[in-house]
Motif scaffolding. Structure first.
Motif, PDB file in Angstrom:
ATOM      1  N   ASP A   1       1.270   8.627 -15.255  1.00 51.40           N
ATOM      2  CA  ASP A   1       0.865   7.058 -15.038  1.00 51.40           C
ATOM      3  C   ASP A   1       0.189   6.799 -13.567  1.00 51.40           C
ATOM      4  OD1 ASP A   1       1.132   5.700 -17.305  1.00 51.40           O
ATOM      5  OD2 ASP A   1       2.840   4.714 -16.470  1.00 51.40           O
ATOM      6  N   ALA A   2       0.900   7.528 -12.688  1.00 50.54           N
ATOM      7  CA  ALA A   2       0.243   7.273 -11.244  1.00 50.54           C
ATOM      8  C   ALA A   2      -0.915   8.136 -11.105  1.00 50.54           C
ATOM      9  CB  ALA A   2       1.566   7.621 -10.217  1.00 50.54           C
ATOM     10  N   THR A   3      -0.955   9.445 -11.479  1.00 50.97           N
ATOM     11  CA  THR A   3      -2.221   9.964 -11.183  1.00 50.97           C
ATOM     12  C   THR A   3      -3.339   9.532 -11.936  1.00 50.97           C
ATOM     13  OG1 THR A   3      -0.986  12.081 -11.076  1.00 50.97           O
ATOM     14  CG2 THR A   3      -3.293  12.433 -11.744  1.00 50.97           C
ATOM     15  N   LEU A   4      -3.236   8.959 -13.074  1.00 49.43           N
ATOM     16  CA  LEU A   4      -4.515   8.310 -13.883  1.00 49.43           C
ATOM     17  C   LEU A   4      -4.806   7.029 -13.134  1.00 49.43           C
ATOM     18  CD1 LEU A   4      -3.499   8.464 -17.469  1.00 49.43           C
ATOM     19  CD2 LEU A   4      -5.402   9.754 -16.458  1.00 49.43           C
ATOM     20  N   TYR A   5      -4.048   6.229 -12.537  1.00 50.17           N
ATOM     21  CA  TYR A   5      -4.158   5.188 -11.772  1.00 50.17           C
ATOM     22  C   TYR A   5      -4.930   5.652 -10.441  1.00 50.17           C
ATOM     23  CZ  TYR A   5      -3.583   0.354  -9.518  1.00 50.17           C
ATOM     24  OH  TYR A   5      -3.967  -0.523  -9.134  1.00 50.17           O
ATOM     25  N   ARG A   6      -4.194   6.347  -9.576  1.00 54.53           N
ATOM     26  CA  ARG A   6      -4.807   6.740  -8.397  1.00 54.53           C
ATOM     27  C   ARG A   6      -6.480   7.452  -8.717  1.00 54.53           C
ATOM     28  NH1 ARG A   6       1.061   9.216  -6.593  1.00 54.53           N
ATOM     29  NH2 ARG A   6       1.704   7.452  -5.789  1.00 54.53           N
ATOM     30  N   ILE A   7      -6.447   8.305  -9.531  1.00 53.31           N
ATOM     31  CA  ILE A   7      -7.776   8.814  -9.578  1.00 53.31           C
ATOM     32  C   ILE A   7      -8.607   7.785 -10.200  1.00 53.31           C
ATOM     33  CG2 ILE A   7      -9.151  10.343 -11.093  1.00 53.31           C
ATOM     34  CD1 ILE A   7      -6.733  12.416 -11.133  1.00 53.31           C
ATOM     35  N   LEU A   8      -8.544   6.690 -10.900  1.00 50.12           N
ATOM     36  CA  LEU A   8      -9.315   5.776 -11.336  1.00 50.12           C
ATOM     37  C   LEU A   8      -9.473   4.988 -10.089  1.00 50.12           C
ATOM     38  CD1 LEU A   8     -10.926   4.016 -13.344  1.00 50.12           C
ATOM     39  CD2 LEU A   8      -8.754   2.702 -13.571  1.00 50.12           C
ATOM     40  N   GLN A   9      -8.691   4.544  -9.131  1.00 48.46           N
ATOM     41  CA  GLN A   9      -9.060   3.983  -7.860  1.00 48.46           C
ATOM     42  C   GLN A   9      -9.977   4.665  -6.845  1.00 48.46           C
ATOM     43  OE1 GLN A   9      -4.643   3.317  -6.524  1.00 48.46           O
ATOM     44  NE2 GLN A   9      -5.184   1.182  -6.396  1.00 48.46           N
ATOM     45  N   GLU A  10      -9.597   6.010  -6.971  1.00 46.29           N
ATOM     46  CA  GLU A  10     -10.485   6.700  -5.994  1.00 46.29           C
ATOM     47  C   GLU A  10     -11.853   6.960  -6.491  1.00 46.29           C
ATOM     48  OE1 GLU A  10     -11.869   8.584  -2.704  1.00 46.29           O
ATOM     49  OE2 GLU A  10      -9.798   7.900  -3.164  1.00 46.29           O
ATOM     50  N   SER A  11     -12.098   6.856  -7.817  1.00 46.64           N
ATOM     51  CA  SER A  11     -13.347   6.879  -8.458  1.00 46.64           C
ATOM     52  C   SER A  11     -14.266   5.838  -8.287  1.00 46.64           C
ATOM     53  CB  SER A  11     -13.094   7.493  -9.901  1.00 46.64           C
ATOM     54  OG  SER A  11     -12.585   8.631 -10.159  1.00 46.64           O
TER      55      SER A  11
ATOM     56  N   ASP B   1       0.704  -1.171   0.051  1.00 45.86           N
ATOM     57  CA  ASP B   1      -0.070   0.097   0.179  1.00 45.86           C
ATOM     58  C   ASP B   1       0.833   1.313  -0.028  1.00 45.86           C
ATOM     59  OD1 ASP B   1      -2.675   1.361   0.333  1.00 45.86           O
ATOM     60  OD2 ASP B   1      -1.684   2.045   2.197  1.00 45.86           O
ATOM     61  N   LEU B   2       2.218   1.232   0.801  1.00 46.79           N
ATOM     62  CA  LEU B   2       2.886   2.280   0.652  1.00 46.79           C
ATOM     63  C   LEU B   2       3.603   2.631  -0.659  1.00 46.79           C
ATOM     64  CD1 LEU B   2       4.274   1.832   4.355  1.00 46.79           C
ATOM     65  CD2 LEU B   2       2.864   3.874   3.634  1.00 46.79           C
ATOM     66  N   ARG B   3       3.834   1.534  -1.203  1.00 52.03           N
ATOM     67  CA  ARG B   3       4.615   1.373  -2.548  1.00 52.03           C
ATOM     68  C   ARG B   3       3.989   0.503  -3.686  1.00 52.03           C
ATOM     69  NH1 ARG B   3      10.564  -0.791  -2.247  1.00 52.03           N
ATOM     70  NH2 ARG B   3       9.350  -2.531  -1.931  1.00 52.03           N
ATOM     71  N   PRO B   4       3.070   0.998  -4.206  1.00 51.89           N
ATOM     72  CA  PRO B   4       2.160   0.299  -5.071  1.00 51.89           C
ATOM     73  C   PRO B   4       2.944  -0.220  -6.281  1.00 51.89           C
ATOM     74  CG  PRO B   4       1.065   2.419  -4.600  1.00 51.89           C
ATOM     75  CD  PRO B   4       2.362   2.536  -4.233  1.00 51.89           C
ATOM     76  N   LEU B   5       2.903  -1.769  -6.495  1.00 42.31           N
ATOM     77  CA  LEU B   5       3.645  -2.388  -7.717  1.00 42.31           C
ATOM     78  C   LEU B   5       2.779  -2.627  -8.805  1.00 42.31           C
ATOM     79  CD1 LEU B   5       5.341  -4.753  -5.235  1.00 42.31           C
ATOM     80  CD2 LEU B   5       6.164  -2.624  -5.711  1.00 42.31           C
ATOM     81  N   ALA B   6       1.446  -2.139  -8.777  1.00 42.05           N
ATOM     82  CA  ALA B   6       0.663  -2.418  -9.853  1.00 42.05           C
ATOM     83  C   ALA B   6       1.019  -1.731 -11.279  1.00 42.05           C
ATOM     84  CB  ALA B   6      -0.706  -2.012  -9.884  1.00 42.05           C
ATOM     85  N   LEU B   7       1.806  -0.550 -11.054  1.00 46.56           N
ATOM     86  CA  LEU B   7       2.337   0.064 -12.090  1.00 46.56           C
ATOM     87  C   LEU B   7       3.660  -0.483 -12.890  1.00 46.56           C
ATOM     88  CD1 LEU B   7       1.374   3.853 -11.240  1.00 46.56           C
ATOM     89  CD2 LEU B   7       0.158   2.189 -13.164  1.00 46.56           C
ATOM     90  N   GLU B   8       4.244  -1.361 -12.094  1.00 53.46           N
ATOM     91  CA  GLU B   8       5.486  -1.739 -12.518  1.00 53.46           C
ATOM     92  C   GLU B   8       5.528  -2.653 -13.949  1.00 53.46           C
ATOM     93  OE1 GLU B   8       8.572  -1.229 -11.312  1.00 53.46           O
ATOM     94  OE2 GLU B   8       7.455   0.024 -10.000  1.00 53.46           O
ATOM     95  N   ASP B   9       4.223  -3.210 -14.124  1.00 53.38           N
ATOM     96  CA  ASP B   9       4.088  -3.541 -15.439  1.00 53.38           C
ATOM     97  C   ASP B   9       3.426  -2.795 -16.551  1.00 53.38           C
ATOM     98  OD1 ASP B   9       5.349  -6.102 -14.469  1.00 53.38           O
ATOM     99  OD2 ASP B   9       3.176  -6.628 -13.737  1.00 53.38           O
ATOM    100  N   GLY B  10       3.224  -1.730 -16.174  1.00 55.00           N
ATOM    101  CA  GLY B  10       2.521  -0.570 -17.070  1.00 55.00           C
ATOM    102  C   GLY B  10       1.221  -0.420 -16.729  1.00 55.00           C
ATOM    103  N   LEU B  11       0.976   0.825 -17.354  1.00 56.01           N
ATOM    104  CA  LEU B  11      -0.444   1.518 -16.962  1.00 56.01           C
ATOM    105  C   LEU B  11      -1.632   0.570 -17.446  1.00 56.01           C
ATOM    106  CD1 LEU B  11      -1.983   3.812 -15.740  1.00 56.01           C
ATOM    107  CD2 LEU B  11      -2.177   4.890 -18.061  1.00 56.01           C
ATOM    108  N   GLN B  12      -1.566  -0.039 -18.463  1.00 57.92           N
ATOM    109  CA  GLN B  12      -2.685  -0.921 -19.181  1.00 57.92           C
ATOM    110  C   GLN B  12      -2.922  -1.883 -18.305  1.00 57.92           C
ATOM    111  OE1 GLN B  12      -2.179  -1.837 -23.413  1.00 57.92           O
ATOM    112  NE2 GLN B  12      -3.879  -3.099 -23.123  1.00 57.92           N
ATOM    113  N   THR B  13      -1.712  -2.872 -18.050  1.00 57.93           N
ATOM    114  CA  THR B  13      -1.753  -3.866 -17.070  1.00 57.93           C
ATOM    115  C   THR B  13      -2.489  -3.593 -15.779  1.00 57.93           C
ATOM    116  OG1 THR B  13      -0.057  -5.100 -18.383  1.00 57.93           O
ATOM    117  CG2 THR B  13      -0.573  -5.894 -16.064  1.00 57.93           C
TER     118      THR B  13
END
Length: 308
Positions: free
Chosen positions: A213-223, A166-178
């Motif tokens: 990348d991180a901004t899009l992913y975090r806003i999608l998570q929050e939405s 949670d402190l260091r999200p690893l989801a983006l390590e494989d790219g935004l699409q994944t």
């Protein structure tokens, strides 16, 4: 120009008086009343012309003063706009700096937890395992106690790993699409809310840096989190598009909607707006009762776009 108008009026008045005087001396006594009447008319006409000139000159003076005041207001407005742009730029840099500091601190904390506490817990678990496996040094009660301790350590290690991720999200390590596709899959599996993703083939490749990348992913998570908590929706549609200048993300649900925009303290709106503003983008929320909610954001893909 004003002096010329006044000189013209004075000349006309003098000419009228001169003509009247000549007429009076040249004609007989019978014509004198007519000449006096004509003289009076000439004087009245000259006076009227003079008054009209005065009013025109006064109007011209007021018009010049208004033009000068308008120029001053335009100058003040231009200075205010420049100051506002400078303040917006400074705010964007400050928010971006805060995000970077926060992410750096999260990574440091994650490393410290992993390197120190994680290793100590793992070593303790190994030692307990060795103690439990040696029957010569343990009776049955001790073995069971050690087993419970080992189980608790397993739970602690799992919790620790969850905190680190949670402190260091690893989801983006494989790219935004994944990352987006995996998150949407888990979102549907856990909450039983259908999702439909539409993305331009080149939208994921158009992201110029990891910050967007991180901004899009975090806003999608929050939405999506807001959809689960508030929307009572059965379906969510996500659209990711881009053009030469900007990247656009839309998240729309078919839930109950909102009668009024969410307050600044709820729904993570402030955090979402701050993240988008830091990148020079825009965020909007459109919602009506019974008609669901639509969240739209656009982020410029280059500094020149942001400046515009």
């Amino acid at each position: 120009m004003k002096a010329a108008y006044r000189f013209t009026a004075l000349t006309l008045a003098l000419a009228a008086l001169g003509a009247a005087g000549v007429a009076v001396t040249a004609n007989n006594v019978v014509l004198q009343p007519m000449v006096l009447a004509a003289l009076l008319w000439l004087v009245l006409i000259g006076w009227g012309f003079h008054r009209l000139l005065q009013r025109y000159l006064g109007f011209q003076d007021r018009l010049d003063a208004l033009h000068a005041e308008l120029r001053q207001e335009r100058g003040a407005r231009l200075m205010s706009d420049r100051a506002l742009d400078d303040a917006h730029s400074a705010l964007s840099k400050l928010i971006d700096g805060q995000d970077q500091v926060r992410d750096t601190e999260r990574q440091r904390i994650a490393r410290d937890i992993h390197d120190d506490l994680g290793q100590n817990l793992l070593a303790l678990k190994i030692e307990l395992g060795l103690l439990q496996a040696d029957p010569g040094q343990n009776n049955l009660a001790t073995t069971r106690m050690v087993g419970r301790m080992s189980g608790n350590l397993d739970l602690t290690i799992k919790s620790l790993r969850a905190i680190i991720n949670d402190l260091r999200p690893l989801a983006l390590e494989d790219g935004l699409q994944t990352a987006i596709e995996s998150h949407l899959h888990e979102f549907t599996r856990i909450n039983n809310i259908r999702h439909h993703l539409e993305a331009d083939p080149h939208a994921f490749r158009a992201v110029p840096d990891r910050g967007i990348d991180a901004t899009l992913y975090r806003i999608l998570q929050e939405s999506l989190s807001n959809v689960v908590r508030h929307a009572q929706a059965t379906e969510v549609k996500i659209a990711l598009t881009c053009n030469a200048d900007q990247l656009m993300l839309k998240v729309q649900d078919n839930g109950v909607g909102m009668a009024a925009p969410p307050s600044g303290n709820g729904c993570g709106l402030v955090s979402m707006e701050d993240r988008v503003t830091a990148l020079g983008g825009k965020l909007s929320i459109d919602s009506q009762p019974g008609a669901g909610t639509l969240i739209c954001l656009s982020i410029p893909l280059s500094p020149s776009s942001s400046a515009a």
